[in-house]
Design an enzyme around this catalytic site. Structure first.
Site, PDB file in Angstrom:
ATOM      1  N   ILE A  34      27.495 -12.592  -6.142  1.00 25.51           N
ATOM      2  CA  ILE A  34      27.422 -12.748  -7.593  1.00 25.51           C
ATOM      3  C   ILE A  34      26.091 -12.247  -8.163  1.00 25.51           C
ATOM      4  CG2 ILE A  34      26.399 -15.070  -7.766  1.00 25.51           C
ATOM      5  CD1 ILE A  34      28.743 -15.746  -9.688  1.00 25.51           C
ATOM      6  N   ASN A  91      21.159 -15.851   6.839  1.00 22.08           N
ATOM      7  CA  ASN A  91      20.090 -16.830   6.720  1.00 22.08           C
ATOM      8  C   ASN A  91      20.537 -18.152   7.330  1.00 22.08           C
ATOM      9  OD1 ASN A  91      18.224 -15.207   5.260  1.00 22.08           O
ATOM     10  ND2 ASN A  91      19.536 -15.418   3.462  1.00 22.08           N
ATOM     11  N   HIS A 104      27.577 -17.404   6.286  1.00 18.64           N
ATOM     12  CA  HIS A 104      27.900 -16.129   5.643  1.00 18.64           C
ATOM     13  C   HIS A 104      26.968 -15.042   6.144  1.00 18.64           C
ATOM     14  CE1 HIS A 104      25.072 -18.358   3.108  1.00 18.64           C
ATOM     15  NE2 HIS A 104      24.553 -17.196   2.734  1.00 18.64           N
ATOM     16  N   HIS A 106      25.464 -11.413   4.914  1.00 17.46           N
ATOM     17  CA  HIS A 106      25.285 -10.475   3.803  1.00 17.46           C
ATOM     18  C   HIS A 106      25.442  -9.054   4.373  1.00 17.46           C
ATOM     19  CE1 HIS A 106      23.039 -13.381   1.075  1.00 17.46           C
ATOM     20  NE2 HIS A 106      22.938 -14.006   2.240  1.00 17.46           N
TER      21      HIS A 106
HETATM   22  P1  AMP Z   1      21.839 -17.473   1.189  1.00 14.99           P
HETATM   23  O1  AMP Z   1      20.455 -17.578   0.604  1.00 14.99           O
HETATM   24  O2  AMP Z   1      21.860 -16.596   2.427  1.00 14.99           O
HETATM   25  O3  AMP Z   1      22.458 -18.830   1.426  1.00 14.99           O
HETATM   26  O4  AMP Z   1      22.702 -16.662   0.139  1.00 14.99           O
HETATM   27  C1  AMP Z   1      23.603 -17.225  -0.740  1.00 14.99           C
HETATM   28  C2  AMP Z   1      24.185 -16.077  -1.536  1.00 14.99           C
HETATM   29  O5  AMP Z   1      25.332 -16.547  -2.213  1.00 14.99           O
HETATM   30  C3  AMP Z   1      23.233 -15.503  -2.601  1.00 14.99           C
HETATM   31  O6  AMP Z   1      23.053 -14.112  -2.353  1.00 14.99           O
HETATM   32  C4  AMP Z   1      23.989 -15.763  -3.906  1.00 14.99           C
HETATM   33  O7  AMP Z   1      23.818 -14.735  -4.862  1.00 14.99           O
HETATM   34  C5  AMP Z   1      25.429 -15.872  -3.437  1.00 14.99           C
HETATM   35  N1  AMP Z   1      26.318 -16.643  -4.284  1.00 14.99           N
HETATM   36  C6  AMP Z   1      26.114 -17.887  -4.794  1.00 14.99           C
HETATM   37  N2  AMP Z   1      27.170 -18.296  -5.509  1.00 14.99           N
HETATM   38  C7  AMP Z   1      28.079 -17.289  -5.453  1.00 14.99           C
HETATM   39  C8  AMP Z   1      29.384 -17.102  -5.996  1.00 14.99           C
HETATM   40  N3  AMP Z   1      29.977 -18.031  -6.755  1.00 14.99           N
HETATM   41  N4  AMP Z   1      30.024 -15.942  -5.731  1.00 14.99           N
HETATM   42  C9  AMP Z   1      29.436 -14.986  -4.985  1.00 14.99           C
HETATM   43  N5  AMP Z   1      28.216 -15.110  -4.442  1.00 14.99           N
HETATM   44  C10 AMP Z   1      27.534 -16.241  -4.667  1.00 14.99           C
END
Ligand code: AMP
Length: 121
Positions: A34, A91, A104, A106
């Site tokens: 997002i 992460n 997840h 990236h």
């Molecule tokens: P992390 O810091 O590795 O936990 O990354 C979490 C990621 O989730 C970040 O890059 C956010 O931009 C992404 N994120 C959070 N909420 C959403 C959402 N509703 N849809 C898509 N990505 C999201």
């Protein structure tokens, strides 16, 4: 840490909040981040309840691990990243500043990504 069933990615998996889907198979879902950091920024998540890579790699079944890794490859292909290159990043925990506690990866690319890690701190 106990898996929080109300984390944002669990809600996406349940269809409670929307996502822009890139790829899906039986055990993994890939969707657009997002808040993209790069021209291509896709998140790949397992459908099971796993907090992080350690949890997933030790507890998931072979088929879950296979489908998850195949999903990452499919994303690279679908997004046209194979020729130019890309980076995968996961992460885990406080030092990595994990924000969402559903595992997840990236997948980032679409430009020169620079060096791997910020060495300044
Ligand atoms: P992390 O810091 O590795 O936990 O990354 C979490 C990621 O989730 C970040 O890059 C956010 O931009 C992404 N994120 C959070 N909420 C959403 C959402 N509703 N849809 C898509 N990505 C999201």
């Amino acid at each position: 840490m106990i898996y929080d069933i109300d984390n944002i990615f669990a809600k996406i998996l349940r269809g409670e909040i929307p996502c822009t889907k890139v790829f899906e198979n039986d055990h993994a879902l890939a969707f657009e981040d997002i808040n993209p950091m790069t021209p291509v920024h896709v998140l790949v998540i397992p459908k099971g309840e796993y907090i992080s890579m350690v949890d997933f790699s030790l507890a998931a079944s072979d088929i879950e691990i296979v489908d998850f890794n195949r999903a990452i490859g499919e994303v690279a292909k679908i997004k046209g990243l194979i020729q130019t290159g890309y980076r995968t990043l996961a992460n885990h925990g406080i030092h990595a500043r994990q924000d969402v506690f559903h595992y997840h990866v990236h997948v980032v690319g679409g430009r020169d990504l620079g060096g791997m890690i910020n060495k300044e701190r």
